[in-house]
Design a protein around this motif. Structure first.
Motif, PDB file in Angstrom:
ATOM      1  N   GLY A   8       0.310   7.227  -6.818  1.00 15.29           N
ATOM      2  CA  GLY A   8      -0.194   8.516  -6.365  1.00 15.29           C
ATOM      3  C   GLY A   8       0.698   9.692  -6.678  1.00 15.29           C
ATOM      4  O   GLY A   8       0.208  10.785  -6.973  1.00 15.29           O
TER       5      GLY A   8
ATOM      6  N   ASP B 264       0.823  -1.215   0.000  1.00  8.81           N
ATOM      7  CA  ASP B 264       0.000   0.000   0.000  1.00  8.81           C
ATOM      8  C   ASP B 264       0.854   1.260   0.000  1.00  8.81           C
ATOM      9  O   ASP B 264       0.525   2.245  -0.672  1.00  8.81           O
ATOM     10  N   THR B 265       1.953   1.242   0.719  1.00  8.08           N
ATOM     11  CA  THR B 265       2.870   2.382   0.728  1.00  8.08           C
ATOM     12  C   THR B 265       3.486   2.564  -0.657  1.00  8.08           C
ATOM     13  O   THR B 265       3.613   3.691  -1.147  1.00  8.08           O
TER      14      THR B 265
ATOM     15  N   ALA C 135       4.461  16.338  -0.795  1.00  8.15           N
ATOM     16  CA  ALA C 135       4.162  15.114  -0.038  1.00  8.15           C
ATOM     17  C   ALA C 135       5.248  14.808   0.998  1.00  8.15           C
ATOM     18  O   ALA C 135       5.200  13.773   1.655  1.00  8.15           O
TER      19      ALA C 135
ATOM     20  N   ARG D 153       2.125   1.680  -3.515  1.00 10.23           N
ATOM     21  CA  ARG D 153       1.070   2.205  -4.398  1.00 10.23           C
ATOM     22  C   ARG D 153       0.899   3.710  -4.215  1.00 10.23           C
ATOM     23  O   ARG D 153       0.746   4.451  -5.191  1.00 10.23           O
ATOM     24  N   ALA D 154       0.901   4.167  -2.972  1.00 14.17           N
ATOM     25  CA  ALA D 154       0.717   5.594  -2.712  1.00 14.17           C
ATOM     26  C   ALA D 154       1.825   6.412  -3.381  1.00 14.17           C
ATOM     27  O   ALA D 154       1.574   7.497  -3.911  1.00 14.17           O
ATOM     28  N   PHE D 155       3.041   5.894  -3.391  1.00  8.79           N
ATOM     29  CA  PHE D 155       4.164   6.614  -3.984  1.00  8.79           C
ATOM     30  C   PHE D 155       4.192   6.467  -5.504  1.00  8.79           C
ATOM     31  O   PHE D 155       4.190   7.462  -6.233  1.00  8.79           O
TER      32      PHE D 155
ATOM     33  N   GLU E  48      -0.487   0.705 -11.727  1.00 10.42           N
ATOM     34  CA  GLU E  48      -0.253  -0.655 -11.228  1.00 10.42           C
ATOM     35  C   GLU E  48      -0.843  -1.651 -12.212  1.00 10.42           C
ATOM     36  O   GLU E  48      -1.958  -1.467 -12.701  1.00 10.42           O
TER      37      GLU E  48
END
Length: 129
Positions: free
Chosen positions: A33, A25-26, A94, A28-30, A39
């Motif tokens: 996002g 999840d981390t 960010a 994916r956020a980077f 992905e």
């Protein structure tokens, strides 16, 4: 005796970076996002290993979990980026530090780290003429 046939390397298929176990999840956020990659699903035989794959055009970055994870602080992928200034602003907003590197052949290298500490080089794909 015939000479052995020689192979030629014609490109890089993907870059693999390590991450801590459970970091999907981390990642994916980077990578989705902030870096605007997409992905893509891992092939079924590989899904049980964890990790995630990201792509944009010919760029393919795979993140794989490593139980003994240590960030790559020197080795790194170098990514060509259009609208580099906009990406630098997003990363800065960010909380990611973007550092300037040397200028080589008129192109300034920039460096950041993914959320796991892996070094990433960013190069302007459209430098000023």
């Amino acid at each position: 005796m015939d000479a052995p046939q020689r192979s030629t390397i014609v490109g890089i298929d993907h870059v693999q970076l390590a991450m801590p176990v459970g970091g999907e999840d981390t990642a994916r956020a980077f990578f989705v996002g902030l870096m605007d990659l997409v992905e893509v699903p891992k092939p079924e035989p590989l899904r049980s290993r964890g990790g995630c794959w990201f792509e944009q055009g010919s760029v393919k970055i795979h993140l794989g979990p490593d139980p003994d994870f240590t960030p790559a602080e020197k080795a790194h992928p170098a990514l060509l980026v259009s609208e580099l200034g906009a990406l630098v602003e997003r990363l800065d907003g960010a909380g990611y530090q973007v550092r300037d590197g040397a200028t080589v052949n008129g192109v300034t290298q920039h460096f950041t780290n993914d959320p796991f500490g892996n070094r990433i080089e960013l190069i302007d794909a459209t430098p000023d003429a």
